[in-house]
Design an enzyme around this catalytic site. Structure first.
Site, PDB file in Angstrom:
ATOM      1  N   GLU A   1       6.356  23.969  46.211  1.00 46.73           N
ATOM      2  CA  GLU A   1       6.589  25.408  46.067  1.00 46.73           C
ATOM      3  C   GLU A   1       6.309  26.167  47.373  1.00 46.73           C
ATOM      4  O   GLU A   1       6.735  27.297  47.541  1.00 46.73           O
ATOM      5  CB  GLU A   1       5.694  25.978  44.955  1.00 46.73           C
ATOM      6  CG  GLU A   1       6.003  25.392  43.587  1.00 46.73           C
ATOM      7  CD  GLU A   1       4.910  25.691  42.571  1.00 46.73           C
ATOM      8  OE1 GLU A   1       5.264  26.069  41.453  1.00 46.73           O
ATOM      9  OE2 GLU A   1       3.718  25.543  42.891  1.00 46.73           O
ATOM     10  N   ASP A  27      11.671  25.287  33.490  1.00 47.33           N
ATOM     11  CA  ASP A  27      11.846  24.607  32.200  1.00 47.33           C
ATOM     12  C   ASP A  27      11.634  25.633  31.105  1.00 47.33           C
ATOM     13  O   ASP A  27      11.222  26.754  31.376  1.00 47.33           O
ATOM     14  CB  ASP A  27      10.824  23.459  32.077  1.00 47.33           C
ATOM     15  CG  ASP A  27       9.393  23.978  32.167  1.00 47.33           C
ATOM     16  OD1 ASP A  27       8.845  24.387  31.149  1.00 47.33           O
ATOM     17  OD2 ASP A  27       8.823  24.015  33.280  1.00 47.33           O
TER      18      ASP A  27
HETATM   19  N1  ADE Z   1       4.797  25.748  34.952  1.00 49.35           N
HETATM   20  C1  ADE Z   1       6.084  25.373  34.898  1.00 49.35           C
HETATM   21  N2  ADE Z   1       6.426  24.993  33.662  1.00 49.35           N
HETATM   22  C2  ADE Z   1       5.318  25.143  32.901  1.00 49.35           C
HETATM   23  C3  ADE Z   1       5.037  24.903  31.543  1.00 49.35           C
HETATM   24  N3  ADE Z   1       5.973  24.432  30.730  1.00 49.35           N
HETATM   25  N4  ADE Z   1       3.776  25.148  31.097  1.00 49.35           N
HETATM   26  C4  ADE Z   1       2.813  25.604  31.936  1.00 49.35           C
HETATM   27  N5  ADE Z   1       3.033  25.841  33.237  1.00 49.35           N
HETATM   28  C5  ADE Z   1       4.275  25.616  33.713  1.00 49.35           C
END
Ligand code: ADE
Length: 251
Positions: free
Chosen positions: A14, A218
């Site tokens: 990142e 996601d």
């Molecule tokens: N960062 C990126 N995706 C995440 C998720 N599903 N849960 C917690 N932090 C995250």
């Protein structure tokens, strides 16, 4: 010379491209963390990796403020989309932060920070506005970054920018059941991560401005563990750099 600005990400992917924007940076290690100090668009900048989770993020933020004298803190990284319409590839700029795993009930209302009398931690208004503008610029650039086949394979549509509540906790949320429970408990939440609300709490304690910008990697559902690493490598690193470069230009 502008303000002394800290840029934090949880993971190397990142932050890697942001560091390439700071050619004069020099490295120091404090508390087991590497801090890169340098300049970007006339601002003194210190960049670092917090690692994942609230404790790591809080300790890093304390060092940034107390040791490196940061006057503003920006978190850039990825998050899971929670609200309907917050899709992979979209960007969420936080205007408030809640620790979704803080629960001292029945002594205090669920999610309230005990002793502080608040649940929702604030973001700095100017930083939020600037990050939103920068994110709007970055999303228009996605189709130029990746070809149509890659975009389709990542499930990316026409990305948009959202502003609102980000919730944080020490869990990678990766099941439909868990993200539905979060949506029910915190219906305003747009996205979930593991650090923003911890950084926000420390910044509030020290009276330092905080802003967070998160690209959705996601949907925090049963597919999250597959989508997350793929997105991190292929998209997030470019997005972060693009957003930070633009934001520091605007500040
Ligand atoms: N960062 C990126 N995706 C995440 C998720 N599903 N849960 C917690 N932090 C995250």
């Amino acid at each position: 010379m502008g303000q002394h600005i800290a840029i934090v990400s949880a993971l190397h992917a990142e932050l890697a491209e942001v560091l390439t924007l700071m050619p004069d940076e020099h490295k120091r290690t404090v508390g087991g963390r590497t801090f890169w100090s340098g300049h970007l668009h006339g601002h003194e900048v210190v960049a670092t990796l917090s690692g994942m989770g609230k404790v790591a993020a809080a300790a890093t933020t304390t060092l940034l403020i107390d040791h490196f004298k940061a006057e503003q803190v920006i978190f850039t990284g990825v998050a899971g989309g929670l609200a309907l319409g917050v899709e992979v590839g979209d960007v969420v700029v936080g205007n408030g932060f809640v620790q979704h795993d803080m629960d001292v009930s029945p002594l205090f209302p669920r999610f309230e920070l005990p002793g502080q009398g608040i649940t929702r931690l604030p973001a700095d208004g100017v930083l939020t506005q600037v990050l939103k503008e920068a994110a709007e610029d970055a999303v228009t650039w996605l189709p130029k970054l990746l070809d149509a086949t890659t975009l389709a394979s990542l499930g990316l549509h026409r990305p948009s920018v959202h502003q609102g509540l980000i919730v944080s906790g020490d869990r990678f949320v990766s099941s439909n059941t868990e993200c539905e429970a979060l949506r029910a408990a915190l219906p305003e939440a747009l996205a979930v991560d593991m650090e923003s609300a911890a950084v926000a709490q420390v910044c509030r304690d020290f009276g330092v401005g905080f802003g967070a910008v998160r690209t959705i990697s996601d949907r925090a559902d049963n597919e999250a563990h597959v989508d997350f690493p793929r997105f991190l490598e292929q998209v997030a690193r470019h997005y972060s750099a693009r957003i930070i470069r633009k934001a520091l230009n605007l500040l």
